[in-house]
Structures are given as C-alpha cells and as structure tokens.
Design an enzyme around this catalytic site. Structure first.
Site, short mmCIF file in Angstrom:
data_model
loop_
_atom_site.label_atom_id
_atom_site.label_comp_id
_atom_site.label_asym_id
_atom_site.label_seq_id
_atom_site.Cartn_x
_atom_site.Cartn_y
_atom_site.Cartn_z
N ASN A 288 18.92 -1.97 27.43
CA ASN A 288 19.22 -2.75 26.22
C ASN A 288 17.97 -3.06 25.42
O ASN A 288 17.99 -3.91 24.53
CB ASN A 288 19.95 -4.06 26.60
N HIS B 178 15.10 -4.35 26.62
CA HIS B 178 14.26 -5.48 27.05
C HIS B 178 12.93 -4.99 27.61
O HIS B 178 12.80 -3.88 28.10
CB HIS B 178 15.00 -6.41 28.02
#
Ligand code: GLP
Length: 262
Positions: free
Chosen positions: A140, A142
């Site tokens: 995602n 991160h």
C-alpha cells in the site's frame, strides 16, 4: 531520485549493498563509524546477506557501525521470532557482526510508548543522525509502518496498522489474529532526515506501489512518495517491480550514462 532497474533480486541486493559499503567507507574517511537505518521485511534480506558475505571474507569492516531499526510491533515480546528485535538480531546484528549495544529498535513493550518514541528520536540525534536509511515498501506504499494518510512531517510514534498490512504480514504469523494491531515507527519526517535513502523492492506485487512512489503525485496516500522530497534517494528494483512505470526507458538512459556526469 535515482531509479535503478536491474534484472534480479540478487542484483537488487548487490546494488543496495554497494551503496551501504560506500556510506560506511565515506564515514570512515571522516574518522567516524557510519550510522545505518535498518529495515525489516523480506525485501532487504538479500542486501544483508550480501553485506554478511563481505564481512566474512574480510573485505568489509563494520566495527563501530551503529544501527537504528525503522519500526517495531507493539506488545510483541522481544523473544517472539517475528518481533523486529528478534528479526534485526538474527538477520542484521549477528550476521554482520555488529555490536548489539550499538543496534537499537523502538521499544514496543514500553509502559509509556510516547516517551519511548521521544527517546528513540533523541538517540538518533545523539548518534549524529542516520547516514544511510535502507527501506522496503509495503504493497500500500507504506515505509516503515507509516501507513497511507501518515503526515510527511511525522516523527517516531504509534501507528495503527491497516487491514491490508496485517493481511500482508500474516504470512509471518500462525494466523491473522496474531498480527499486532499497532506498531511504533520512525516518522516520514524522521526518515527524510537520513543523509541518504536506499529503497529496495522486488516482484510484481510491489509494481503499483513502486509506480505511485516514483511517478505518482506527492501524496500521503502513498507514504513512499515522500522520497521525491529527498535530495539523495535511490530506488533499486527488479524488472517485475518496475513493470508499471512509464519512464523506464529514461531511467535506464540516465543510469547507462551516469558515469559521464559522476
Ligand atoms: C513491513 C515493514 C516495512 C517493510 C514492508 C514490506 O510491514 N514494516 O518496513 O518495508 O512491510 O515488507 P516485505 O519486504 O516483506 O514485502
């Protein structure tokens, strides 16, 4: 941002290890030991193995080098094999022969977590800052455990993990329920203060996050896009991880001609 696209995971590891060796030697030239920022996850393991091989054959001396891990789960015993204390010990400190007293990991068991985060920031500052921060990237986008919507100015703090991250990391645990809900992580602002950033990624599963990081807008929805703000950041990826990039030809041209301008 340097975008270095190579053929295999082994080439990613070799290129990242070479940059770490350069940072260690650069610090030595200034009569000090390097301060390395350490990432967990599967992506940097090859890099650590490449460095360990150099230490074993005597071509790399890491004596005095210190390390700061990016993050740690909250509430996981340090003896738990998936705690980042344990992972850093077994994949970094021991194989690289670092002095354990010089390797720090945020304390996810502290009774006062925010005081532990402040103390962690202070210990990085006391060490003179991080010379080179190694990073992986989540599916995602991160970095560390800075999940989407994390502030680009954030410092070491408590974060709640997204359901996606918990699902991604469930492979390291017996079940999804065992993956902690919270973690302590260096902030994006903390990471951006390292003098050099090296992010490694392999495989198609990372392709969309990698494209958002390099070619997407600067956005807290892709925390890794903050690397666009750093003056000395390199992203080292294999062809599968690079497969959703639009400017591949350009990045390859830059790297092929880098020796002309360096
Ligand atoms: C973990 C770590 C990150 C890491 C990421 C990707 O949750 N907190 O630092 O970069 O996930 O992990 P992997 O390299 O195993 O895909």
């Amino acid at each position: 941002m340097r975008v270095i696209i190579v053929d295999s995971a082994a080439d990613v590891a070799a290129a990242a290890a070479a940059r770490i060796v350069r940072a260690v030697n650069r610090a030595r030239k200034h009569s000090r030991a390097a301060v390395l920022g350490l990432a967990t996850g599967s992506s940097p393991l090859g890099t650590y193995e490449a460095l360990a091989a150099l230490v074993r054959d005597g071509s790399l001396d890491l004596r005095g080098v210190s390390g700061f891990a990016l993050d740690e789960y909250v509430g996981l015993d340090h003896a738990h094999p998936e705690s980042y204390h344990a992972v850093i010990r077994t994949s970094v400190t021991e194989p690289l022969g670092l002095d354990p007293a010089f390797v720090r990991v945020p304390d996810g068991l502290a009774s006062d977590l925010s005081a532990a985060c402040e103390a962690y920031e202070q210990s990085i500052a006391d060490a003179g800052g991080v010379d080179l921060q190694l990073l992986g990237i989540g599916t995602n986008g991160h970095i560390g455990f800075n999940e989407p919507t994390s502030s680009f100015g954030s410092r070491t703090r408590l974060k709640t993990l997204t359901p996606q991250t918990r699902r991604d990391n469930a492979r390291f645990f017996d079940s999804l329920e065992q993956v902690p809900m919270h973690a302590l992580t260096q902030g994006i602002g903390t990471i951006l203060e390292a003098r050099e950033l090296v992010l490694v990624a392999n495989g198609e599963g990372k392709a969309s996050a990698v494209a958002a990081m390099i070619e997407g807008p600067l956005s807290s929805m892709c925390p890794a896009s903050a690397l666009q703000l750093h003056p000395n950041a390199a992203v080292i990826i294999d062809r599968a991880a690079a497969s959703q990039l639009n400017y591949t030809e350009y990045y390859e041209q830059v790297e092929a001609n880098a020796h002309l301008v360096e």
